[in-house]
Scaffold this motif. Structure first.
Motif, PDB file in Angstrom:
ATOM      1  N   ASP A   1       0.722  -9.929   7.375  1.00 29.66           N
ATOM      2  CA  ASP A   1       1.791  -9.425   6.511  1.00 29.66           C
ATOM      3  C   ASP A   1       1.266  -8.732   5.250  1.00 29.66           C
ATOM      4  O   ASP A   1       1.987  -8.544   4.276  1.00 29.66           O
ATOM      5  CB  ASP A   1       2.742 -10.559   6.108  1.00 29.66           C
ATOM      6  N   GLY A   2      -0.006  -8.342   5.270  1.00 27.17           N
ATOM      7  CA  GLY A   2      -0.594  -7.666   4.120  1.00 27.17           C
ATOM      8  C   GLY A   2      -1.683  -6.714   4.567  1.00 27.17           C
ATOM      9  O   GLY A   2      -1.833  -6.422   5.757  1.00 27.17           O
ATOM     10  N   PRO A   3      -2.475  -6.210   3.632  1.00 25.03           N
ATOM     11  CA  PRO A   3      -3.573  -5.306   3.998  1.00 25.03           C
ATOM     12  C   PRO A   3      -4.578  -6.009   4.901  1.00 25.03           C
ATOM     13  O   PRO A   3      -4.808  -7.223   4.770  1.00 25.03           O
ATOM     14  CB  PRO A   3      -4.185  -4.924   2.647  1.00 25.03           C
ATOM     15  N   PHE A   4      -5.180  -5.251   5.800  1.00 17.41           N
ATOM     16  CA  PHE A   4      -6.090  -5.881   6.756  1.00 17.41           C
ATOM     17  C   PHE A   4      -7.191  -4.928   7.192  1.00 17.41           C
ATOM     18  O   PHE A   4      -7.044  -3.709   7.141  1.00 17.41           O
ATOM     19  CB  PHE A   4      -5.330  -6.393   7.980  1.00 17.41           C
TER      20      PHE A   4
ATOM     21  N   PHE B   1      -6.474  -1.044   6.747  1.00 16.92           N
ATOM     22  CA  PHE B   1      -5.127  -0.498   6.854  1.00 16.92           C
ATOM     23  C   PHE B   1      -4.134  -1.201   5.930  1.00 16.92           C
ATOM     24  O   PHE B   1      -4.196  -2.420   5.730  1.00 16.92           O
ATOM     25  CB  PHE B   1      -4.605  -0.623   8.292  1.00 16.92           C
ATOM     26  N   HIS B   2      -3.211  -0.406   5.418  1.00 15.99           N
ATOM     27  CA  HIS B   2      -2.011  -0.934   4.790  1.00 15.99           C
ATOM     28  C   HIS B   2      -1.118  -1.453   5.925  1.00 15.99           C
ATOM     29  O   HIS B   2      -1.134  -0.895   7.031  1.00 15.99           O
ATOM     30  CB  HIS B   2      -1.297   0.189   4.016  1.00 15.99           C
ATOM     31  N   PRO B   3      -0.322  -2.510   5.697  1.00 18.41           N
ATOM     32  CA  PRO B   3       0.509  -3.036   6.794  1.00 18.41           C
ATOM     33  C   PRO B   3       1.515  -2.040   7.361  1.00 18.41           C
ATOM     34  O   PRO B   3       2.043  -2.258   8.458  1.00 18.41           O
ATOM     35  CB  PRO B   3       1.207  -4.242   6.166  1.00 18.41           C
ATOM     36  N   SER B   4       1.765  -0.932   6.665  1.00 18.33           N
ATOM     37  CA  SER B   4       2.635   0.111   7.208  1.00 18.33           C
ATOM     38  C   SER B   4       2.076   0.680   8.502  1.00 18.33           C
ATOM     39  O   SER B   4       2.797   1.295   9.296  1.00 18.33           O
ATOM     40  CB  SER B   4       2.803   1.239   6.188  1.00 18.33           C
ATOM     41  N   PHE B   5       0.774   0.482   8.730  1.00 14.39           N
ATOM     42  CA  PHE B   5       0.119   0.962   9.949  1.00 14.39           C
ATOM     43  C   PHE B   5       0.817   0.428  11.200  1.00 14.39           C
ATOM     44  O   PHE B   5       0.928   1.139  12.203  1.00 14.39           O
ATOM     45  CB  PHE B   5      -1.349   0.530   9.937  1.00 14.39           C
ATOM     46  N   PHE B   6       1.295  -0.813  11.141  1.00 14.40           N
ATOM     47  CA  PHE B   6       1.919  -1.411  12.317  1.00 14.40           C
ATOM     48  C   PHE B   6       3.174  -0.646  12.744  1.00 14.40           C
ATOM     49  O   PHE B   6       3.403  -0.424  13.935  1.00 14.40           O
ATOM     50  CB  PHE B   6       2.276  -2.873  12.046  1.00 14.40           C
TER      51      PHE B   6
END
Length: 301
Positions: A113-116, A216-221
């Motif tokens: 649920d966050g940057p990864f 990645f920013h979680p927006s990547f998902f």
């Protein structure tokens, strides 16, 4: 400030290696390559690690890593199967080949649920890579800004056979413009060629390449899921088709929905593709211990 998550792609089959290289021991006392990545990630401020695995090795992975990581970092496990994230109308029971790295990342969307960061289980990336990733992921909050640790092509070849690499094109601000997958790459004297076609294609030794070390920013998902839904109907009859992270990255750039910064942390890399790579990796890890880069027991504290 959210601590980033380390997502480890450990579901590969390892056909050229001939075994589960993700869980083989290579360090002086049997450490897996994954352990060094996790150790470096913890030092760089990561707060969670998620393993993407095949169901048949899940229990073995838990037995190896849970006792070592208890109390040191939060741990999660996700299974990547041929049915994961595949609607019933697109599922093909006769498919044998995994869907690839982009699909593997998408399988973890409900566990992060966050940057990864995303890495391969069988690659050693070096502490500098995780330091750069840790800083970037904890300081950059733009949902359209992602990153990749770049490595020079000359530093990521195997002496035991050809390799495939994502060849990167960058702009003056060190942003990724695009990536081309080149196969059958090897060193020939002082030159490096890709011989995937009849005519050899020479590549500059200092060209930055992707070793699947991303941030990645979680927006990547959300973007990856959108592309995945478009991918399935187009490729459902191609049982060898794959959904790669570089495909997602290239599409984000082409559509103007994301920028990917090439980070400078690619100082040290080695990996396992062929059985003959094993002694090289063992020697490199032993030397790093002798130099004091890693303690004799990674998990003593």
């Amino acid at each position: 400030m959210n601590k980033p998550t380390l997502l480890i792609l450990a579901a590969g089959i390892g056909s050229r290696y001939g075994g589960n290289k993700q869980i083989d021991g290579f360090g002086p006392t049997g450490e897996t390559i994954i352990e060094y990545s996790i150790f470096d990630a913890i030092r760089a401020g990561f707060g969670k690690v998620v393993f993407i695995v095949r169901e048949e090795i899940l229990e073995t992975v838990k037995e190896i890593f849970l006792p070592k990581l208890e109390g040191k970092i939060e741990v999660g496990f996700v299974i990547q199967s041929l049915a994961s994230e595949v609607p019933a109308e697109y599922f093909r029971p006769d498919r044998k080949k995994p869907f690839g790295t982009g699909h593997a990342v998408l399988c973890a969307k409900d566990h992060i649920d966050g940057p990864f960061a995303v890495i391969n289980a069988d690659d050693f990336y070096g502490k500098e890579a995780f330091q750069e990733l840790g800083v970037f992921l904890q300081e950059k909050v733009d949902p359209e800004l992602h990153c990749m640790v770049g490595y020079a092509l000359k530093d990521v070849l195997s002496e035991n056979g050809t390799v495939s690499r994502g060849i990167c094109e960058t702009d003056v601000e060190n942003r990724l413009i695009g990536m081309t997958e080149r196969t059958a790459i090897s060193r020939e004297g002082e030159h490096i060629y890709s011989r995937e076609e009849e005519e050899p294609f020479e590549i500059d030794p200092d060209t930055p390449v992707s070793m699947n070390c991303w941030g990645f920013h979680p927006s990547f998902f959300e973007e990856a899921e959108r592309m995945w839904k478009a991918f399935l109907p187009l490729h459902q009859d191609n049982l060898k088709s794959e959904f790669y992270i570089p495909t997602i990255a290239n599409t984000l750039i082409e559509e103007g929905k994301g920028n990917i910064i090439i980070l400078p942390g690619g100082k040290t890399w080695f990996g396992v593709t062929y059985p003959q790579d094993r002694p090289v990796v063992e020697a490199a890890l032993s030397q790093l211990h002798q130099q004091g880069e890693y303690p004799a027991d990674l998990w003593a504290l």
